[in-house]
Structure formats: C-alpha cells, structure tokens
Design a protein around this motif. Structure first.
Motif, PDB file in Angstrom:
ATOM      1  N   SER A 181       4.702 -21.633   0.143  1.00  0.00           N
ATOM      2  CA  SER A 181       3.456 -20.994  -0.283  1.00  0.00           C
ATOM      3  C   SER A 181       3.807 -19.889  -1.277  1.00  0.00           C
ATOM      4  N   VAL A 182       3.138 -19.902  -2.438  1.00  0.00           N
ATOM      5  CA  VAL A 182       3.407 -18.911  -3.486  1.00  0.00           C
ATOM      6  C   VAL A 182       2.079 -18.415  -4.040  1.00  0.00           C
ATOM      7  N   GLU A 183       1.901 -17.088  -4.095  1.00  0.00           N
ATOM      8  CA  GLU A 183       0.656 -16.547  -4.649  1.00  0.00           C
ATOM      9  C   GLU A 183       0.885 -15.146  -5.219  1.00  0.00           C
ATOM     10  N   TRP A 184       0.021 -14.777  -6.181  1.00  0.00           N
ATOM     11  CA  TRP A 184       0.009 -13.422  -6.706  1.00  0.00           C
ATOM     12  C   TRP A 184      -0.776 -12.513  -5.775  1.00  0.00           C
ATOM     13  N   ILE A 185      -0.248 -11.313  -5.506  1.00  0.00           N
ATOM     14  CA  ILE A 185      -0.957 -10.334  -4.670  1.00  0.00           C
ATOM     15  C   ILE A 185      -0.805  -8.944  -5.293  1.00  0.00           C
ATOM     16  N   ARG A 186      -1.693  -8.022  -4.888  1.00  0.00           N
ATOM     17  CA  ARG A 186      -1.528  -6.629  -5.280  1.00  0.00           C
ATOM     18  C   ARG A 186      -0.486  -5.993  -4.369  1.00  0.00           C
ATOM     19  N   PRO A 187       0.451  -5.222  -4.902  1.00  0.00           N
ATOM     20  CA  PRO A 187       1.492  -4.622  -4.058  1.00  0.00           C
ATOM     21  C   PRO A 187       0.944  -3.491  -3.202  1.00  0.00           C
ATOM     22  N   SER A 188       1.589  -3.259  -2.089  1.00  0.00           N
ATOM     23  CA  SER A 188       1.289  -2.092  -1.257  1.00  0.00           C
ATOM     24  C   SER A 188       2.128  -0.919  -1.754  1.00  0.00           C
ATOM     25  N   LEU A 189       1.841   0.279  -1.252  1.00  0.00           N
ATOM     26  CA  LEU A 189       2.678   1.426  -1.595  1.00  0.00           C
ATOM     27  C   LEU A 189       4.116   1.224  -1.122  1.00  0.00           C
ATOM     28  N   GLU A 190       4.266   0.562   0.015  1.00  0.00           N
ATOM     29  CA  GLU A 190       5.621   0.287   0.508  1.00  0.00           C
ATOM     30  C   GLU A 190       6.380  -0.586  -0.470  1.00  0.00           C
ATOM     31  N   ASP A 191       5.705  -1.613  -1.019  1.00  0.00           N
ATOM     32  CA  ASP A 191       6.335  -2.460  -2.028  1.00  0.00           C
ATOM     33  C   ASP A 191       6.801  -1.628  -3.212  1.00  0.00           C
ATOM     34  N   VAL A 192       5.903  -0.770  -3.703  1.00  0.00           N
ATOM     35  CA  VAL A 192       6.208   0.043  -4.874  1.00  0.00           C
ATOM     36  C   VAL A 192       7.378   0.976  -4.589  1.00  0.00           C
ATOM     37  N   PHE A 193       7.358   1.617  -3.419  1.00  0.00           N
ATOM     38  CA  PHE A 193       8.424   2.562  -3.083  1.00  0.00           C
ATOM     39  C   PHE A 193       9.774   1.853  -3.021  1.00  0.00           C
ATOM     40  N   LEU A 194       9.841   0.732  -2.334  1.00  0.00           N
ATOM     41  CA  LEU A 194      11.112   0.021  -2.200  1.00  0.00           C
ATOM     42  C   LEU A 194      11.606  -0.495  -3.545  1.00  0.00           C
ATOM     43  N   TRP A 195      10.673  -0.923  -4.392  1.00  0.00           N
ATOM     44  CA  TRP A 195      11.024  -1.383  -5.734  1.00  0.00           C
ATOM     45  C   TRP A 195      11.630  -0.236  -6.550  1.00  0.00           C
ATOM     46  N   LEU A 196      11.003   0.943  -6.487  1.00  0.00           N
ATOM     47  CA  LEU A 196      11.495   2.094  -7.235  1.00  0.00           C
ATOM     48  C   LEU A 196      12.849   2.572  -6.708  1.00  0.00           C
ATOM     49  N   VAL A 197      13.017   2.526  -5.385  1.00  0.00           N
ATOM     50  CA  VAL A 197      14.318   2.890  -4.793  1.00  0.00           C
ATOM     51  C   VAL A 197      15.399   1.938  -5.297  1.00  0.00           C
ATOM     52  N   ASP A 198      15.078   0.658  -5.339  1.00  0.00           N
ATOM     53  CA  ASP A 198      16.039  -0.345  -5.789  1.00  0.00           C
ATOM     54  C   ASP A 198      16.387  -0.127  -7.262  1.00  0.00           C
ATOM     55  N   GLN A 199      15.370   0.186  -8.073  1.00  0.00           N
ATOM     56  CA  GLN A 199      15.629   0.452  -9.488  1.00  0.00           C
ATOM     57  C   GLN A 199      16.529   1.671  -9.674  1.00  0.00           C
ATOM     58  N   ALA A 200      16.217   2.738  -8.911  1.00  0.00           N
ATOM     59  CA  ALA A 200      17.020   3.966  -9.011  1.00  0.00           C
ATOM     60  C   ALA A 200      18.457   3.704  -8.585  1.00  0.00           C
ATOM     61  N   ALA A 201      18.633   2.874  -7.552  1.00  0.00           N
ATOM     62  CA  ALA A 201      19.980   2.564  -7.072  1.00  0.00           C
ATOM     63  C   ALA A 201      20.760   1.762  -8.106  1.00  0.00           C
ATOM     64  N   GLN A 202      20.072   0.839  -8.766  1.00  0.00           N
ATOM     65  CA  GLN A 202      20.742   0.042  -9.794  1.00  0.00           C
ATOM     66  C   GLN A 202      21.162   0.916 -10.966  1.00  0.00           C
ATOM     67  N   GLU A 203      20.287   1.855 -11.345  1.00  0.00           N
ATOM     68  CA  GLU A 203      20.614   2.752 -12.455  1.00  0.00           C
ATOM     69  C   GLU A 203      21.806   3.645 -12.108  1.00  0.00           C
ATOM     70  N   ALA A 204      21.864   4.062 -10.831  1.00  0.00           N
ATOM     71  CA  ALA A 204      22.954   4.942 -10.400  1.00  0.00           C
ATOM     72  C   ALA A 204      24.155   4.170  -9.880  1.00  0.00           C
ATOM     73  N   GLU A 205      24.025   2.824  -9.827  1.00  0.00           N
ATOM     74  CA  GLU A 205      25.067   1.957  -9.284  1.00  0.00           C
ATOM     75  C   GLU A 205      25.444   2.357  -7.868  1.00  0.00           C
ATOM     76  N   LEU A 206      24.381   2.593  -7.045  1.00  0.00           N
ATOM     77  CA  LEU A 206      24.568   2.952  -5.656  1.00  0.00           C
ATOM     78  C   LEU A 206      23.861   1.933  -4.786  1.00  0.00           C
ATOM     79  N   PRO A 207      24.229   1.822  -3.482  1.00  0.00           N
ATOM     80  CA  PRO A 207      23.501   0.945  -2.571  1.00  0.00           C
ATOM     81  C   PRO A 207      22.046   1.375  -2.474  1.00  0.00           C
ATOM     82  N   SER A 208      21.120   0.438  -2.259  1.00  0.00           N
ATOM     83  CA  SER A 208      19.689   0.731  -2.278  1.00  0.00           C
ATOM     84  C   SER A 208      19.115   1.005  -0.898  1.00  0.00           C
TER      85      SER A 208
END
Length: 323
Positions: free
Chosen positions: A289-316
């Motif tokens: 099953s595949v569908e487009w959905i609006r993200p939750s704040l939790e989705d956004v937060f985890l995504w931003l943490v992951d981006q910051a970790a990639q930029e800093a080359e640190l574990p997320s």
C-alpha cells in the motif's frame, strides 16, 4: 505585527567542553503560546534559565520585556511567572498558606490577595485541596500548585518548563485549556515540551536538538516544509525488508518506521506512487500500500534531526523520547 517580548540572539552556553545551547536565536511575540520542542537533554531548560537570568550565557544575549536578561533581572522578575521542572515549594505549608506566603513575597496587598487566592484555587480546581499540606499532594496537583503560585502576581509572561510532566491526559488537557485562556487575555506563554500533541497546540514552535535550533514556525508551516504533496506512507510484507529497500533507494531523503507503516520523504515531489509500488513488487514484496499523506510534527522533527546529523556526519539518534 505583535510586540516582541522575548528575543534571543546567538544564545550559547557551554559547560566545560560540552555545549548545551549552541547559538540559538528566536523571538516571542506578546500574547502567543511559543513552544520549545525537543527531547530530554536538548537544551530547553538551559535556554529558559538564561532567559530568566538564572544562568549567564557563554556567548550571545537575550532580552525579556525590553530588558537585558542577564543585567536587568530585577526589572524583569516582577513581571514574569516561572514554573520549573523541579518542584520547589515548601512541603510543610498548606496550599492556601503557600499562596499567602508567596503573595506576601511578591508584595501583593492583603486585599488583592484575598481576591486572587480564591479565584486561582477555583480556576485550577484546587479549592478542595486548600488545607492540604503541599507534601501530601500528588504530582499533578503539585504542578497545579506551582502554576497558581506563578500566576499570583498576574505576570505578563509565563515561562513553563514541561508543566504537564507526570500528569494524566485529562489533567494535561485542563492545563492547556488554562494556557489558552491566559493567552486570550494577553499573557505570553513560553512553554517547553517533548509531547507532540502539546506542540500542535502552540501558536509557533522552535524545534531544538543537541542544543541547536532545527527550525521555527507555526505547526502548519513546519509541516508544509515537506512540499506540496507531503510524504509517502508505505506498508508492505515483510515490512522490515521494505524499510531496508526504501532506505537504500536514492529516491528518498529520509525513511522511518511509523507504527505499522513506513514514512518516506521523496527527493523529487514528482515521484509517482505507481513507480514506488512497481519497484516494491519487483523486489518480491506483497500486500503493498502506497499513498501520499500530510506529515505529522513527529515526522518533520525526525526528518530535520536526520538532516542535521547527515550535515554534521553524526548518528541521527535523538538522545531522548518524543511523545
């Protein structure tokens, strides 16, 4: 635009080699509920302590109600209320005695105290506890008590450091109803939390992780960062194998489990549902099953943490639970 009543510019605090708050800048406007969202250990309490003049910044400056938060604390404190994470009221006083004691410390006239105390006891549902010793109050009642003390002198700004910690869901809802009432009357609320449902109720948010601000904006604005289509929610059998495949594909910038589904941020908003489904089928997965959905704040937060970790080359890893 509403008056700015709290401003931080490059606020930084180091403890030896450890940086607890790292060049944080934001503004809080009069009458809004400003949420500081982050896991335990993110730097939320350290930031509040610097705003209150309880801790001197290593770098940067902050202003509260137009006054320097470090140098002019005597001019700020009579106009603000503070509820800390750590309960610090006197245990051997009753609820009513506590309010009278702090009212006198605030310098409130006796007549004003006679008006304020019954009103606060009623508003915070403490009337039935007025003669009970503070040490005999359960956690949720203690938080209400701390709120009553902080509201006694009718502050312009309330600083609340995780005010609903230890409360049941009904008590948390009642506290937030009170915060809305205060904001409607023009009181500014600065509240730290790690609860996502509480963050959704804020006028604006600052997301903090490892002492750094990841993003700021209204809950709607933060969720819109995912793009016009949102994110992709995927379920398949076996789910763990689907996750590993999606994580390794170049189509997505962030992939995470979300309950019984996987949430994925596409790099290209033009990516089609059909293409994702086809590739999963070709990999031998079933019940897709595949569908487009609006993200939750939790989705956004985890995504931003992951981006910051990639930029800093640190574990997320988030370093603490968000709920």
């Amino acid at each position: 635009m509403a008056e700015v009543v709290v401003r931080a510019e490059g606020l930084t605090r180091r403890f030896g080699a450890f940086t607890a708050v790292d060049h944080v800048s934001f503004e809080v406007r009069r009458g809004e509920i400003f949420g500081f969202l982050g896991p335990n250990g993110a730097g939320k309490t350290t930031t509040i302590r610097m705003l209150l003049g309880l801790l001197e910044p290593t770098e940067g400056r902050a202003w509260v109600l137009g006054h320097d938060a470090t140098r002019e604390t005597a001019r700020i404190r009579p106009r603000i209320g503070y509820v800390s994470q750590r309960f610090s009221l006197y245990p051997d006083l009753s609820v009513e005695e506590t309010l009278r004691f702090y009212g006198a410390a605030y310098g409130l006239p006796a007549q004003r105290l006679r008006e304020r105390i019954p009103m606060l006891l009623e508003r915070l549902d403490l009337a039935g506890q007025s003669r009970r010793l503070v040490r005999h109050l359960a956690g949720g009642w203690r938080q209400r008590m701390a709120l009553a003390v902080a509201l006694l002198h009718e502050p312009e700004i309330m600083f609340l450091d995780e005010p609903t910690a230890g409360m049941d869901p009904l008590a948390r809802r009642e506290i937030w109803a009170l915060l809305y009432q205060l904001a409607e009357r023009g009181v500014t609320i600065f509240v730290t939390t790690h609860y996502m449902d509480e963050a959704e109720q804020c006028s604006r948010l600052a997301l903090i992780h490892n002492g750094r601000l990841l993003a700021q904006g209204t809950p709607f604005e933060l969720k819109e960062r995912a793009g016009p289509k949102g994110i992709v929610a995927i379920s398949a059998t076996p789910l763990e194998r689907a996750f590993l495949l999606l994580r390794d594909w170049p189509f997505f910038q962030h992939v995470a489990f979300h309950g019984a589904r996987i949430h994925a941020y596409p790099r290209d908003p033009g990516l089609s549902i059909e293409e994702i489904r086809r590739r999963l089928e070709e990999a031998g997965l079933e019940e897709i099953s595949v569908e487009w959905i609006r993200p939750s704040l939790e989705d956004v937060f985890l995504w931003l943490v992951d981006q910051a970790a990639q930029e800093a080359e640190l574990p997320s890893r988030s370093g603490g639970a968000l709920r």
